[in-house]
Design a protein around this motif. Structure first.
Motif, mmCIF file in Angstrom:
data_model
loop_
_atom_site.group_PDB
_atom_site.id
_atom_site.type_symbol
_atom_site.label_atom_id
_atom_site.label_comp_id
_atom_site.label_asym_id
_atom_site.label_seq_id
_atom_site.Cartn_x
_atom_site.Cartn_y
_atom_site.Cartn_z
ATOM 1 N N GLU A 95 10.253 -1.738 9.402
ATOM 2 C CA GLU A 95 11.660 -1.863 9.058
ATOM 3 C C GLU A 95 12.434 -0.635 9.544
ATOM 4 O O GLU A 95 11.888 0.464 9.585
ATOM 5 N N GLY A 96 13.694 -0.840 9.884
ATOM 6 C CA GLY A 96 14.501 0.298 10.296
ATOM 7 C C GLY A 96 15.708 -0.101 11.110
ATOM 8 O O GLY A 96 15.978 -1.291 11.327
ATOM 9 N N ILE A 97 16.428 0.915 11.582
ATOM 10 C CA ILE A 97 17.639 0.678 12.369
ATOM 11 C C ILE A 97 17.252 0.042 13.698
ATOM 12 O O ILE A 97 16.416 0.559 14.435
ATOM 13 N N HIS A 98 17.862 -1.090 13.986
ATOM 14 C CA HIS A 98 17.526 -1.883 15.161
ATOM 15 C C HIS A 98 18.548 -1.749 16.289
ATOM 16 O O HIS A 98 18.188 -1.539 17.432
ATOM 17 N N HIS A 99 19.819 -1.917 15.956
ATOM 18 C CA HIS A 99 20.824 -1.840 17.026
ATOM 19 C C HIS A 99 22.180 -1.395 16.498
ATOM 20 O O HIS A 99 22.433 -1.417 15.297
ATOM 21 N N LEU A 100 23.023 -0.998 17.448
ATOM 22 C CA LEU A 100 24.418 -0.691 17.191
ATOM 23 C C LEU A 100 25.242 -1.774 17.870
ATOM 24 O O LEU A 100 24.964 -2.132 19.024
ATOM 25 N N GLY A 101 26.228 -2.307 17.150
ATOM 26 C CA GLY A 101 27.032 -3.404 17.677
ATOM 27 C C GLY A 101 28.440 -2.985 18.039
ATOM 28 O O GLY A 101 29.015 -2.082 17.426
ATOM 29 N N PHE A 102 28.992 -3.677 19.040
ATOM 30 C CA PHE A 102 30.335 -3.405 19.534
ATOM 31 C C PHE A 102 31.050 -4.736 19.743
ATOM 32 O O PHE A 102 30.577 -5.586 20.500
ATOM 33 N N ASP A 103 32.178 -4.928 19.057
ATOM 34 C CA ASP A 103 32.961 -6.152 19.227
ATOM 35 C C ASP A 103 33.773 -6.069 20.507
ATOM 36 O O ASP A 103 34.475 -5.078 20.744
ATOM 37 N N VAL A 104 33.674 -7.122 21.317
ATOM 38 C CA VAL A 104 34.395 -7.188 22.590
ATOM 39 C C VAL A 104 35.072 -8.548 22.715
ATOM 40 O O VAL A 104 34.691 -9.508 22.049
ATOM 41 N N LYS A 105 36.049 -8.623 23.568
ATOM 42 C CA LYS A 105 36.757 -9.888 23.795
ATOM 43 C C LYS A 105 36.337 -10.552 25.103
ATOM 44 O O LYS A 105 36.712 -11.677 25.375
ATOM 45 N N ASP A 106 35.550 -9.850 25.911
ATOM 46 C CA ASP A 106 35.222 -10.297 27.262
ATOM 47 C C ASP A 106 33.713 -10.260 27.527
ATOM 48 O O ASP A 106 33.269 -9.686 28.507
ATOM 49 N N ILE A 148 29.239 -8.172 20.854
ATOM 50 C CA ILE A 148 29.524 -9.314 19.983
ATOM 51 C C ILE A 148 30.920 -9.821 20.311
ATOM 52 O O ILE A 148 31.869 -9.044 20.358
ATOM 53 N N GLN A 149 31.025 -11.120 20.526
ATOM 54 C CA GLN A 149 32.345 -11.729 20.690
ATOM 55 C C GLN A 149 32.503 -12.742 19.580
ATOM 56 O O GLN A 149 31.702 -13.658 19.437
ATOM 57 N N ARG A 150 33.538 -12.559 18.757
ATOM 58 C CA ARG A 150 33.777 -13.420 17.598
ATOM 59 C C ARG A 150 35.244 -13.348 17.228
ATOM 60 O O ARG A 150 35.956 -12.452 17.655
ATOM 61 N N LYS A 151 35.672 -14.286 16.404
ATOM 62 C CA LYS A 151 37.071 -14.297 15.979
ATOM 63 C C LYS A 151 37.359 -13.173 14.989
ATOM 64 O O LYS A 151 38.423 -12.593 15.016
ATOM 65 N N PHE A 152 36.421 -12.887 14.096
ATOM 66 C CA PHE A 152 36.632 -11.855 13.080
ATOM 67 C C PHE A 152 35.296 -11.398 12.516
ATOM 68 O O PHE A 152 34.286 -12.086 12.654
ATOM 69 N N ARG A 153 35.315 -10.208 11.906
ATOM 70 C CA ARG A 153 34.128 -9.692 11.229
ATOM 71 C C ARG A 153 33.825 -10.538 10.002
ATOM 72 O O ARG A 153 34.712 -11.153 9.422
ATOM 73 N N ARG A 154 32.591 -10.525 9.586
ATOM 74 C CA ARG A 154 32.176 -11.305 8.427
ATOM 75 C C ARG A 154 32.563 -10.652 7.107
ATOM 76 O O ARG A 154 32.649 -11.283 6.087
ATOM 77 N N VAL A 155 32.720 -9.312 7.125
ATOM 78 C CA VAL A 155 33.103 -8.566 5.914
ATOM 79 C C VAL A 155 34.165 -7.547 6.248
ATOM 80 O O VAL A 155 34.339 -7.153 7.366
#
Length: 155
Positions: A95-106, A148-155
Protein backbone atom coordinates in the motif's frame (compact mmCIF):
# COMPACT_ATOMS: atom_id res chain seq x y z
CA UNK A 1 4.88 17.59 -2.21
CA UNK A 2 7.53 18.92 -4.60
CA UNK A 3 6.90 17.89 -8.20
CA UNK A 4 9.86 17.58 -10.55
CA UNK A 5 9.64 21.10 -12.03
CA UNK A 6 11.45 20.24 -15.27
CA UNK A 7 9.14 17.31 -15.98
CA UNK A 8 6.04 19.36 -15.07
CA UNK A 9 7.11 22.09 -17.48
CA UNK A 10 8.04 19.59 -20.21
CA UNK A 11 4.58 18.04 -19.96
CA UNK A 12 2.94 21.48 -19.61
CA UNK A 13 0.88 20.32 -16.63
CA UNK A 14 -1.53 22.47 -14.64
CA UNK A 15 -1.50 22.51 -10.84
CA UNK A 16 -1.74 19.07 -9.25
CA UNK A 17 -5.35 18.21 -8.42
CA UNK A 18 -5.19 14.67 -7.03
CA UNK A 19 -3.08 12.28 -5.01
CA UNK A 20 -3.87 8.57 -5.04
CA UNK A 21 -3.08 5.94 -2.43
CA UNK A 22 -3.49 2.27 -3.35
CA UNK A 23 -5.06 0.19 -0.58
CA UNK A 24 -5.94 -3.47 -0.03
CA UNK A 25 -9.27 -2.76 1.70
CA UNK A 26 -11.09 0.42 0.71
CA UNK A 27 -13.60 0.45 3.57
CA UNK A 28 -10.91 -0.15 6.18
CA UNK A 29 -8.77 2.63 4.69
CA UNK A 30 -11.69 5.07 4.63
CA UNK A 31 -12.41 4.33 8.29
CA UNK A 32 -8.74 4.90 9.12
CA UNK A 33 -8.52 8.25 7.32
CA UNK A 34 -11.87 9.47 8.66
CA UNK A 35 -10.64 8.73 12.20
CA UNK A 36 -7.68 10.99 11.39
CA UNK A 37 -10.16 13.75 10.57
CA UNK A 38 -10.10 13.48 6.77
CA UNK A 39 -13.28 13.17 4.77
CA UNK A 40 -16.07 12.66 4.39
CA UNK A 41 -15.39 10.21 1.58
CA UNK A 42 -17.60 9.48 -1.41
CA UNK A 43 -17.49 6.16 -3.25
CA UNK A 44 -18.88 6.84 -6.74
CA UNK A 45 -19.47 4.03 -9.17
CA UNK A 46 -17.56 5.01 -12.29
CA UNK A 47 -18.06 2.91 -15.40
CA UNK A 48 -14.99 3.14 -17.58
CA UNK A 49 -15.02 1.94 -21.15
CA UNK A 50 -12.10 1.14 -23.41
CA UNK A 51 -9.77 0.24 -20.56
CA UNK A 52 -6.21 -0.27 -21.75
CA UNK A 53 -3.41 -1.88 -19.73
CA UNK A 54 0.11 -1.52 -21.16
CA UNK A 55 -1.35 -0.85 -24.59
CA UNK A 56 -3.80 -3.74 -24.80
CA UNK A 57 -7.56 -3.77 -24.15
CA UNK A 58 -8.58 -5.43 -20.88
CA UNK A 59 -11.53 -5.95 -18.61
CA UNK A 60 -10.48 -4.69 -15.21
CA UNK A 61 -12.18 -3.28 -12.15
CA UNK A 62 -11.14 -1.24 -9.15
CA UNK A 63 -13.12 0.68 -6.55
CA UNK A 64 -12.33 4.16 -5.30
CA UNK A 65 -13.08 6.55 -2.48
CA UNK A 66 -12.50 10.30 -2.65
CA UNK A 67 -12.26 13.13 -0.16
CA UNK A 68 -11.25 16.76 -0.41
CA UNK A 69 -7.96 18.01 0.96
CA UNK A 70 -8.73 21.59 -0.02
CA UNK A 71 -7.31 22.17 -3.49
CA UNK A 72 -6.33 18.50 -3.77
CA UNK A 73 -8.60 15.49 -4.17
CA UNK A 74 -7.43 12.43 -2.24
CA UNK A 75 -8.22 9.15 -3.98
CA UNK A 76 -8.05 5.71 -2.39
CA UNK A 77 -7.99 2.90 -4.97
CA UNK A 78 -8.50 -0.82 -4.36
CA UNK A 79 -7.98 -3.28 -7.23
CA UNK A 80 -10.81 -5.79 -7.67
CA UNK A 81 -10.25 -7.82 -10.84
CA UNK A 82 -8.40 -8.08 -14.10
CA UNK A 83 -4.92 -6.84 -14.83
CA UNK A 84 -4.45 -3.27 -13.63
CA UNK A 85 -1.66 -1.06 -12.40
CA UNK A 86 -3.12 -0.86 -8.89
CA UNK A 87 -2.76 -4.61 -8.42
CA UNK A 88 0.76 -4.44 -9.86
CA UNK A 89 1.64 -1.74 -7.33
CA UNK A 90 0.26 -3.73 -4.38
CA UNK A 91 2.23 -6.81 -5.41
CA UNK A 92 5.49 -4.89 -5.92
CA UNK A 93 5.36 -2.25 -3.18
CA UNK A 94 2.35 -2.81 -0.94
CA UNK A 95 0.00 0.00 0.00
CA UNK A 96 1.13 3.56 -0.59
CA UNK A 97 1.16 6.64 -2.77
CA UNK A 98 0.57 5.56 -6.36
CA UNK A 99 0.17 8.63 -8.54
CA UNK A 100 -0.31 12.37 -8.78
CA UNK A 101 -3.23 13.56 -10.89
CA UNK A 102 -3.67 16.62 -13.08
CA UNK A 103 -7.01 17.76 -14.52
CA UNK A 104 -6.77 18.77 -18.18
CA UNK A 105 -9.24 19.77 -20.87
CA UNK A 106 -7.26 18.38 -23.82
CA UNK A 107 -6.39 14.79 -22.93
CA UNK A 108 -6.25 13.39 -26.48
CA UNK A 109 -3.96 16.16 -27.75
CA UNK A 110 -1.67 15.72 -24.75
CA UNK A 111 -1.46 11.96 -25.19
CA UNK A 112 -0.51 12.40 -28.83
CA UNK A 113 2.22 14.90 -27.88
CA UNK A 114 3.46 12.74 -24.98
CA UNK A 115 3.68 9.71 -27.28
CA UNK A 116 5.97 11.72 -29.59
CA UNK A 117 8.10 12.46 -26.51
CA UNK A 118 8.40 8.71 -25.86
CA UNK A 119 6.14 8.65 -22.79
CA UNK A 120 4.11 5.46 -22.66
CA UNK A 121 0.63 5.01 -21.20
CA UNK A 122 0.50 2.41 -18.43
CA UNK A 123 -3.28 2.32 -18.13
CA UNK A 124 -6.16 4.37 -19.50
CA UNK A 125 -9.92 4.41 -19.67
CA UNK A 126 -12.78 6.47 -21.01
CA UNK A 127 -16.04 7.91 -19.70
CA UNK A 128 -18.73 9.81 -21.63
CA UNK A 129 -17.08 13.05 -20.41
CA UNK A 130 -13.40 12.23 -20.95
CA UNK A 131 -11.28 9.71 -19.15
CA UNK A 132 -7.87 9.17 -17.62
CA UNK A 133 -4.39 8.06 -18.58
CA UNK A 134 -1.59 6.98 -16.25
CA UNK A 135 1.75 7.99 -17.74
CA UNK A 136 4.96 6.02 -17.34
CA UNK A 137 6.83 8.88 -15.70
CA UNK A 138 8.44 7.02 -12.79
CA UNK A 139 11.87 6.81 -14.43
CA UNK A 140 12.03 10.56 -14.97
CA UNK A 141 9.86 11.89 -12.14
CA UNK A 142 9.86 9.18 -9.48
CA UNK A 143 6.08 8.77 -9.52
CA UNK A 144 3.30 7.99 -11.99
CA UNK A 145 1.48 11.06 -13.34
CA UNK A 146 -2.18 10.76 -14.31
CA UNK A 147 -3.99 13.13 -16.60
CA UNK A 148 -7.71 13.33 -16.02
CA UNK A 149 -10.39 14.85 -18.23
CA UNK A 150 -13.77 15.24 -16.54
CA UNK A 151 -16.57 17.74 -16.10
CA UNK A 152 -15.90 18.27 -12.38
CA UNK A 153 -14.10 16.87 -9.34
CA UNK A 154 -15.92 14.27 -7.29
CA UNK A 155 -15.39 16.18 -4.01
Amino acid sequence: MEINKELKEKLNLPAMSQICIVVRDLDRAITYYERLGLGPFVKPEINYTDISYHGRPVTAKWIMGFCSLGQIEMELAQPVSGPNIYQDFLEMKGEGIHHLGFDVKDMDERLERYAKMGIKILQSGRTPHGGFAHLDTTAIGGVIFEIIQRKFRRV
